[in-house]
Design an enzyme around this catalytic site. Structure first.
Site, PDB file in Angstrom:
ATOM      1  N   ALA A  20       0.838  -1.201   0.000  1.00 24.46           N
ATOM      2  CA  ALA A  20       0.000   0.000   0.000  1.00 24.46           C
ATOM      3  C   ALA A  20       0.882   1.264   0.000  1.00 24.46           C
ATOM      4  CB  ALA A  20      -0.919  -0.014   1.226  1.00 24.46           C
TER       5      ALA A  20
ATOM      6  N   ASP B 186      -0.044  -6.058   2.886  1.00 26.95           N
ATOM      7  CA  ASP B 186       0.047  -4.897   3.767  1.00 26.95           C
ATOM      8  C   ASP B 186      -0.766  -5.203   5.009  1.00 26.95           C
ATOM      9  OD1 ASP B 186       1.148  -1.885   3.286  1.00 26.95           O
ATOM     10  OD2 ASP B 186      -0.512  -1.886   4.715  1.00 26.95           O
TER      11      ASP B 186
ATOM     12  N   CYS C 167      12.347   5.277   1.234  1.00 27.92           N
ATOM     13  CA  CYS C 167      12.321   6.725   1.028  1.00 27.92           C
ATOM     14  C   CYS C 167      13.075   7.391   2.172  1.00 27.92           C
ATOM     15  CB  CYS C 167      10.896   7.257   0.903  1.00 27.92           C
ATOM     16  SG  CYS C 167       9.801   6.830   2.271  1.00 27.92           S
TER      17      CYS C 167
END
Length: 460
Positions: free
Chosen positions: A226, A248, A347
């Site tokens: 997700a 997820d 990230c």
């Protein structure tokens, strides 16, 4: 009004310590989570400035029923809009006085140096990934040209992306199905977006699926899937031929993801509300899984101006806890018996979550897997944390005009491993675009022209 009330509720939850930004946004029941997340993040970014502005204008003293969190939105609907109009002159005068005191002329200059330094989210271009399950790059380019945009062709450098302005756009210099528009170009109401023909996805976020490059017909796992942009990208690369197992743990995130995948025309996927660490690699269901995309939970420190400063700078203890989980989940992914190639991405900007994790797991597995020198033309490489770490990729707002990102490509050694030459080295000047057919459409004759984007209610 609903958007700003939802944002105020998220801000109140943050003050109470009820959760992080992402968790509170996804559990808000607001239908447009990306829009809500963007508003909350920008409000947090300007929070010190807004507090000083509201105090100077004495708005909360004048309007007793207005909460501080809702007041920070400054744009609303219904009775809140009337309230904002009533105090508009007072707020604008206080903003002008604040700029005079700070000796600045732009709102951006009111931010603290740590917040204003470097390219922020407002300077990152708008990246638009063409969904080749439904259309082609050429057709989308034609559509935007008919909407008054000027197409400048394929970019030759990052500087060309940096110089974009007005209604001009380019084809990305690295990724063959990515269009690039000026920063803050809004396509959330555009017909191509609402119909799933384009995906609004940061360039760095497109790298994992692009570098995994699964062959059509393959079985693939998206381990921490997700909200689903990478999953839909995988499906486009597979041309909906094969199977995707997506996991997820969050029910609401999976529900949002399911809606997005259906809109994008993705088929052959199986969603499971399950912690990937509990998935049995020996289950016959996964006996043909040759590719895994692993984008685990991380600090999010690479998300430029999108999270509060406290979340962007986790403690050493928090980093070690995240890195421990990431090592565990990466090692678990490598234990799938038919696995040939894996992409690990975050990230995050922190070496602890990136090179250190990859180096430790490679050492744990000995000679079973190797790190691939992926995408040689990519300008930013991994930090020299261990021999060969330069084979990893990094991305940043300053160097690649993207959010901060890290990607590593691992392959199984031996005769059965996928050839490293199949990894993309650079975007082809004449990319092979996906078929412009809707899922489930009847087969077409070989010479028939592909579907074109048309004006009107139906984009094709």
């Amino acid at each position: 009004m609903a958007l700003y009330s939802a944002a105020a509720a998220v801000l109140e939850g943050l003050e109470r310590g009820a959760g992080g930004v992402k968790a509170l946004v996804y559990h808000s029941r607001f239908p447009h989570v990306r829009q809500l997340y963007a508003l909350v993040s920008e409000t947090l970014r300007y929070s010190p400035v807004l507090e000083e502005l509201l105090a100077g204008a004495a708005l909360l003293q004048a309007e007793k029923k207005l909460s501080p969190q809702l007041a920070k939105g400054l744009k609303c609907g219904g009775r809140w809009k009337a309230l904002a109009r009533r105090h508009r002159a007072r707020l604008e005068a206080e903003l002008a006085r604040l700029k005079v005191r700070r000796k600045v002329s732009r709102n951006e200059d009111l931010l603290a140096p740590a917040q204003a330094a470097g390219p922020g989210a407002s300077q990152i271009p708008r990246y638009v990934r063409v969904n080749t399950l439904k259309t082609r790059v050429d057709d989308v380019v034609d559509f935007f040209k008919r909407e008054g945009y000027s197409y400048l062709g394929k970019a030759a450098s990052v500087e060309e992306l940096r110089a974009l302005s007005g209604k001009k756009f380019l084809l990305d210099l690295h990724l063959p199905e990515l269009l690039v528009f000026p920063p803050q170009t809004d396509f959330h109401e555009n017909l191509l977006y609402t119909s799933g023909h384009i995906i609004l996805q940061d360039k760095a976020s497109c790298l994992p699926a692009f570098l995994l490059s699964p062959a059509a017909g393959s079985h693939v796992i998206d381990a921490c899937a997700a909200p689903g942009n990478k999953t839909s990208h995988l499906a486009a690369i597979l041309k909906n031929k094969g199977r995707i197992f997506a996991f997820d743990v969050d029910t609401k995130r999976l529900a949002t993801m399911n809606t997005m995948l259906m809109r994008a025309g993705v088929t052959g996927f199986q969603l499971a509300q399950q912690d990937f660490l509990t998935v049995d690699p020996g289950d016959p269901k996964y006996s043909k899984v040759a590719y895994i995309l692993l984008d685990p939970s991380c600090s999010g420190s690479g998300m430029v101006n999108r999270v509060p400063m406290a979340e962007a700078a986790p403690s050493a203890e928090r980093l070690q806890a995240l890195a421990g989980f990431q090592r565990k989940v990466l090692s678990h992914a490598l234990s799938f018996p038919a696995l040939q190639r894996l992409v690990y991405s975050t990230c995050s900007l922190h070496q602890e979550e990136n090179e250190d994790v990859v180096g430790a797991v490679l050492q744990e597995w000995g000679s079973a897997f190797r790190l691939v020198d992926a995408f040689p033309c990519w300008p930013c490489r991994g930090l020299a944390a261990f021999p060969g770490a330069e084979s990893c990729l990094r991305a940043s707002a300053a160097d690649t005009l993207t959010h901060g990102f890290f990607v590593a490509v691992l392959e199984r050694r031996g005769d059965g491993a996928a050839a490293s030459s199949s990894l993309p080295a650079a975007a082809d000047d004449s990319p092979q675009h996906g078929k412009g057919t809707e899922p489930g459409a009847a087969p077409r004759k070989r010479k028939r022209k592909k579907q074109r984007v048309k004006e009107g209610n139906d984009p094709f």
